[in-house]
Motif scaffolding. Sequence first.
Motif, PDB file in Angstrom:
ATOM      1  N   THR A   1      38.513  32.016  31.491  1.00 33.91           N
ATOM      2  CA  THR A   1      39.702  31.249  31.105  1.00 33.91           C
ATOM      3  C   THR A   1      40.975  31.762  31.772  1.00 33.91           C
ATOM      4  OG1 THR A   1      39.921  32.693  29.177  1.00 33.91           O
ATOM      5  CG2 THR A   1      38.747  30.594  28.877  1.00 33.91           C
ATOM      6  N   ILE A   2      40.869  32.866  32.529  1.00 32.90           N
ATOM      7  CA  ILE A   2      42.026  33.485  33.169  1.00 32.90           C
ATOM      8  C   ILE A   2      41.966  33.249  34.672  1.00 32.90           C
ATOM      9  CG2 ILE A   2      43.214  35.673  33.601  1.00 32.90           C
ATOM     10  CD1 ILE A   2      42.137  36.665  30.928  1.00 32.90           C
ATOM     11  N   ALA A   3      43.058  32.777  35.241  1.00 38.42           N
ATOM     12  CA  ALA A   3      43.093  32.434  36.666  1.00 38.42           C
ATOM     13  C   ALA A   3      42.768  33.644  37.537  1.00 38.42           C
ATOM     14  CB  ALA A   3      44.462  31.867  37.026  1.00 38.42           C
ATOM     15  N   TRP A   4      43.269  34.823  37.169  1.00 38.89           N
ATOM     16  CA  TRP A   4      43.014  36.028  37.968  1.00 38.89           C
ATOM     17  C   TRP A   4      41.523  36.258  38.137  1.00 38.89           C
ATOM     18  CZ3 TRP A   4      40.489  40.648  37.611  1.00 38.89           C
ATOM     19  CH2 TRP A   4      40.881  41.667  38.478  1.00 38.89           C
ATOM     20  N   CYS A   5      40.740  35.942  37.119  1.00 39.05           N
ATOM     21  CA  CYS A   5      39.300  36.183  37.172  1.00 39.05           C
ATOM     22  C   CYS A   5      38.619  35.227  38.145  1.00 39.05           C
ATOM     23  CB  CYS A   5      38.709  36.064  35.775  1.00 39.05           C
ATOM     24  SG  CYS A   5      39.431  37.246  34.600  1.00 39.05           S
ATOM     25  N   GLN A   6      39.111  34.005  38.251  1.00 38.25           N
ATOM     26  CA  GLN A   6      38.589  33.068  39.256  1.00 38.25           C
ATOM     27  C   GLN A   6      38.834  33.624  40.650  1.00 38.25           C
ATOM     28  OE1 GLN A   6      40.935  30.883  41.214  1.00 38.25           O
ATOM     29  NE2 GLN A   6      39.305  29.848  42.325  1.00 38.25           N
ATOM     30  N   ARG A   7      40.034  34.133  40.875  1.00 41.80           N
ATOM     31  CA  ARG A   7      40.362  34.679  42.186  1.00 41.80           C
ATOM     32  C   ARG A   7      39.516  35.916  42.492  1.00 41.80           C
ATOM     33  NH1 ARG A   7      45.618  33.653  40.020  1.00 41.80           N
ATOM     34  NH2 ARG A   7      46.140  35.878  39.877  1.00 41.80           N
ATOM     35  N   TYR A   8      39.336  36.762  41.482  1.00 39.65           N
ATOM     36  CA  TYR A   8      38.559  37.985  41.676  1.00 39.65           C
ATOM     37  C   TYR A   8      37.129  37.666  42.115  1.00 39.65           C
ATOM     38  CZ  TYR A   8      36.429  42.517  40.691  1.00 39.65           C
ATOM     39  OH  TYR A   8      35.738  43.700  40.796  1.00 39.65           O
ATOM     40  N   LEU A   9      36.519  36.653  41.531  1.00 40.18           N
ATOM     41  CA  LEU A   9      35.160  36.268  41.875  1.00 40.18           C
ATOM     42  C   LEU A   9      35.065  35.860  43.337  1.00 40.18           C
ATOM     43  CD1 LEU A   9      32.237  35.573  41.270  1.00 40.18           C
ATOM     44  CD2 LEU A   9      33.017  33.422  40.241  1.00 40.18           C
ATOM     45  N   VAL A  10      36.000  35.046  43.795  1.00 38.69           N
ATOM     46  CA  VAL A  10      35.992  34.601  45.197  1.00 38.69           C
ATOM     47  C   VAL A  10      36.210  35.783  46.135  1.00 38.69           C
ATOM     48  CG1 VAL A  10      37.165  33.145  46.898  1.00 38.69           C
ATOM     49  CG2 VAL A  10      36.748  32.285  44.583  1.00 38.69           C
ATOM     50  N   ILE A  11      37.126  36.666  45.764  1.00 39.47           N
ATOM     51  CA  ILE A  11      37.406  37.833  46.602  1.00 39.47           C
ATOM     52  C   ILE A  11      36.185  38.736  46.709  1.00 39.47           C
ATOM     53  CG2 ILE A  11      38.711  39.993  46.663  1.00 39.47           C
ATOM     54  CD1 ILE A  11      41.083  38.347  45.453  1.00 39.47           C
ATOM     55  N   GLN A  12      35.518  39.004  45.596  1.00 35.62           N
ATOM     56  CA  GLN A  12      34.361  39.886  45.629  1.00 35.62           C
ATOM     57  C   GLN A  12      33.237  39.298  46.471  1.00 35.62           C
ATOM     58  OE1 GLN A  12      36.113  42.608  44.717  1.00 35.62           O
ATOM     59  NE2 GLN A  12      34.088  43.279  44.080  1.00 35.62           N
ATOM     60  N   ALA A  13      33.031  37.990  46.359  1.00 34.07           N
ATOM     61  CA  ALA A  13      32.007  37.351  47.173  1.00 34.07           C
ATOM     62  C   ALA A  13      32.370  37.435  48.655  1.00 34.07           C
ATOM     63  CB  ALA A  13      31.834  35.896  46.748  1.00 34.07           C
ATOM     64  N   SER A  14      33.635  37.238  48.975  1.00 34.35           N
ATOM     65  CA  SER A  14      34.077  37.312  50.370  1.00 34.35           C
ATOM     66  C   SER A  14      33.917  38.715  50.930  1.00 34.35           C
ATOM     67  CB  SER A  14      35.547  36.882  50.474  1.00 34.35           C
ATOM     68  OG  SER A  14      35.723  35.551  50.059  1.00 34.35           O
ATOM     69  N   ARG A  15      34.282  39.715  50.146  1.00 35.03           N
ATOM     70  CA  ARG A  15      34.162  41.094  50.617  1.00 35.03           C
ATOM     71  C   ARG A  15      32.692  41.482  50.812  1.00 35.03           C
ATOM     72  NH1 ARG A  15      38.160  45.201  47.581  1.00 35.03           N
ATOM     73  NH2 ARG A  15      38.054  46.245  49.612  1.00 35.03           N
ATOM     74  N   SER A  16      31.828  41.023  49.916  1.00 41.97           N
ATOM     75  CA  SER A  16      30.404  41.328  50.062  1.00 41.97           C
ATOM     76  C   SER A  16      29.844  40.693  51.323  1.00 41.97           C
ATOM     77  CB  SER A  16      29.636  40.826  48.837  1.00 41.97           C
ATOM     78  OG  SER A  16      30.008  41.531  47.670  1.00 41.97           O
ATOM     79  N   LEU A  17      30.205  39.455  51.580  1.00 44.38           N
ATOM     80  CA  LEU A  17      29.716  38.787  52.778  1.00 44.38           C
ATOM     81  C   LEU A  17      30.222  39.490  54.039  1.00 44.38           C
ATOM     82  CD1 LEU A  17      28.140  36.446  54.001  1.00 44.38           C
ATOM     83  CD2 LEU A  17      30.210  35.046  53.844  1.00 44.38           C
ATOM     84  N   TYR A  18      31.488  39.885  54.032  1.00 44.31           N
ATOM     85  CA  TYR A  18      32.051  40.597  55.178  1.00 44.31           C
ATOM     86  C   TYR A  18      31.255  41.872  55.466  1.00 44.31           C
ATOM     87  CZ  TYR A  18      35.380  43.149  58.074  1.00 44.31           C
ATOM     88  OH  TYR A  18      35.968  43.866  59.091  1.00 44.31           O
TER      89      TYR A  18
END
Length: 260
Positions: A178-195
């Motif tokens: 329900t928190i916007a920061w958590c949506q962003r965190y999920l995308v960032i973590q996935a991006s960093r893992s892929l990198y």
Amino acid sequence: MLNPHPTRFAELNGVLHDLVTEAQAALGDAFVGAYLQGSFALGAGDLHSDCDFLVVVRHRPDPGQEAALRALHHDLPHRDGAWNRHLEGSYAVAADLRTTEGLGREWLYVDHGADEMAWSTHCNQAWTRWILREHGITLAGPCPVELLDPVPEDVLRDAARAGLDTLADDVHGWCPPTIAWCQRYLVIQASRSLYTVRTAEVASKRDALRWAMMHADPRWRPLLQQVLADRELGWDPDAPPRPGSLDAARDFAAYVAGIA
């Protein structure tokens, strides 16, 4: 000798000076060195970052040393200022740190902004070691390359792949959807893992998002651009995710798990 200007923030430099000098006093001869890793080491630290540190110790703190460190970190977040509430890090045992055989052993750890310490594996991870060795900023002590061996590429890639299949559920297990920061965190973590899977290196949050814009399927660019632009909004527990953005974030995490 202490590094007087490890970051571009004067207040933070003062907090780090206090952290290092008081940790040295608590540890005595057990103190080896103190370092920045995380976003500041990667050249991406800003006002929205926490400050990740690692203090290397010759041996596991004895009861007296542990009590002194717990007292230090209980006091620090309650002092005047802002950056003293944005420290996160561990006291790494030198022998554990030397090779990847020591991965996963618990170190004395303080979470972001917390005033209580715990024994945790949080900082004893492959990506933390890579950042420290390749980009770590020395606050006091020897250069990090003298303290740990290179992290093998396969170890770093395997660590990045681990947990991708359950990343969304794992994140939302502690970070409410329900928190916007958590949506962003999920995308960032996935991006960093892929990198990391693709390059065997570790990128900052911003750099991982920008890299994903160029190398992931183009259909994800609007989502990645939204997360990059919204990062400046920072943490706000009352701000909900943009309409549809949470579903898009979960879909992106599934996409990454499928191609990593």
